[in-house]
Scaffold this active site. Structure first.
Site: not given
Ligand code: G3I
Length: 377
Positions: A181, A224, A260, A289, A291
């Protein structure tokens, strides 16, 4: 050895029959009465279907949005889920467990247990592993994003990271999403969000590829992104960068289209054409990825028309990859709505995965299976 088979013997349903089973009518069918949905485990393993020259992959749930969810760690604790992953897929990707945030709680420390567990599991189940990701603007630890580093230190940090992580998994991770990205939707480099691009521009992408190649010369190295399914400013930017990198001799081998998709937007009908623009450069391509999210009500239910569109989108995405000889893998970003990332990111959308919350088959699963099976089956 592969885990216990979940697949049940029995007739394989067409996508249309599966739609009917799910209580959805096909276009033009006026019948308003939905039939009850029987919970059915998959009766076929996607990894065993005829197009299996194509690796069929899945993101393995853990970290990220799961960390704050009210359920136990999916990969660690949910045996039925693990069985599905083992049974259905020939490739796995860590959903979050290989990202900087997860691997590097502090500057000095690497924490590999979560990533190792997925790789060990993959090897036990005869699956290949796609590594995600090394250079990204998101899910970086605070010590990195808020620290005070010179340019030289920042570069050394990335080099150390890549050498350590790619080196650790040398020969065990087939593909790496080296840079993830790096352009926004207009095709502009994300210099504001990505701390490495901010300082070094695209030269750091060439460096990252080189460092990854040094650490594992057999790894297949990718760029990617999402919203690059169609020909447009963003995929054009990748095409230009890939051309430049290849001309400069950088070890770039592949381009990953995340996929996506949402039924609120038209299907990217030029997906195959776009993939071919990259294979024409000599790269391989992958859908990394996939979905397809749909509008849902408060209870997470989708309208039949949207389920039907979802079936179409999944099928067409698989068809596009299958049609391109050098499209070597197709990965779903999750398999069950039980652990989907979608509802937390898109208000009013969900039901994006191919199995429901009970791990039962949805029409979308059948569409993927049908497309992998091909028209002659
Ligand atoms: O870092 C914050 C933290 O400070 C806060 O307390 C907490 C509260 O919920 O959230 C934390 O952030 C989370 C983050 O992961 C880091 O752990 C987000 O809420 C959470 O939504 C996030 O999810 C991941 C996301 O990438 C982050 O961008 C998903 O599980 C994961 O499926 C998703 O995967 C990405 C691929 O890597 C790249 N392409 C898009 C794809 C879908 O977004």
């Amino acid at each position: 050895m592969r885990a216990t088979r979940l697949v049940r013997n029995g007739a394989v349903l067409s996508a249309a029959a599966a739609l009917a089973l799910a209580g959805c009518t096909s276009a033009g069918d006026p019948s308003p009465t939905p039939t009850p949905t029987p919970a059915a485990a998959p009766d076929v393993a996607l990894r065993d279907l005829p197009r299996a020259g194509l690796a069929v992959g899945v993101a393995v749930a853990g970290g990220g949005h799961h960390a704050a969810a009210g359920y136990p760690d999916p990969f660690g604790e949910d045996d039925a889920y693990r069985d599905v992953i083992a049974e259905q897929f020939s490739s796995v990707t860590h959903e979050n467990q290989l990202k900087w945030e997860f691997l590097r709680p502090t500057r000095e420390e690497f924490r590999f247990e979560g990533a190792d567990a997925v790789i060990d599991f993959a090897e036990e189940n005869g699956q290949q592993v796609r590594g995600h990701t090394l250079l990204w603007h998101s899910q970086n630890p605070r010590w990195l994003t808020s620290g005070t580093f010179t340019d030289e230190e920042m570069r050394a940090l990335l080099q150390e990271h890549i050498a350590t992580v790619v080196g650790r998994y040398k020969g065990r991770i087939v593909h790496w999403d080296v840079a993830n990205e790096i352009f926004d939707d207009s095709g502009v480099l994300r210099t504001e969000e990505n701390p490495f691009l901010a300082r070094f521009g695209t030269t750091i992408v060439a460096d990252a590829l080189r460092w990854a190649h040094e650490a594992d010369p057999d790894a297949v190295l990718y760029l990617n992104d999402f919203n690059v399914e169609s020909v447009g400013p963003k995929s054009d930017a990748y095409l230009a960068l890939a051309t430049e990198l290849l001309a400069a001799g950088a070890p770039l081998h592949g381009f990953g289209v995340q996929g996506h998709l949402s039924t609120q937007y038209p299907f990217p009908g030029d997906l195959e054409t776009n993939l071919r623009r990259f294979t024409d450069l000599g790269l391989e391509v992958a859908i990394t990825e996939l979905d397809v999210r749909v509008p849902v009500d408060g209870a997470g239910r989708a309208e039949p028309d949207d389920v039907e569109k979802q079936v179409e989108y999944y099928g067409r995405a698989v068809d596009a990859c299958v049609a391109v000889e050098r499209c070597t893998s197709l990965t779903l970003w999750g398999v069950t709505d039980r652990y989907s990332w979608v509802p937390g990111f898109f208000a009013g959308e969900g039901s994006a995965m191919v199995l429901d919350e009970d791990l039962a088959v949805k029409p979308a699963f059948t569409a993927v299976a049908d497309a992998l099976r091909g028209p002659d089956a």
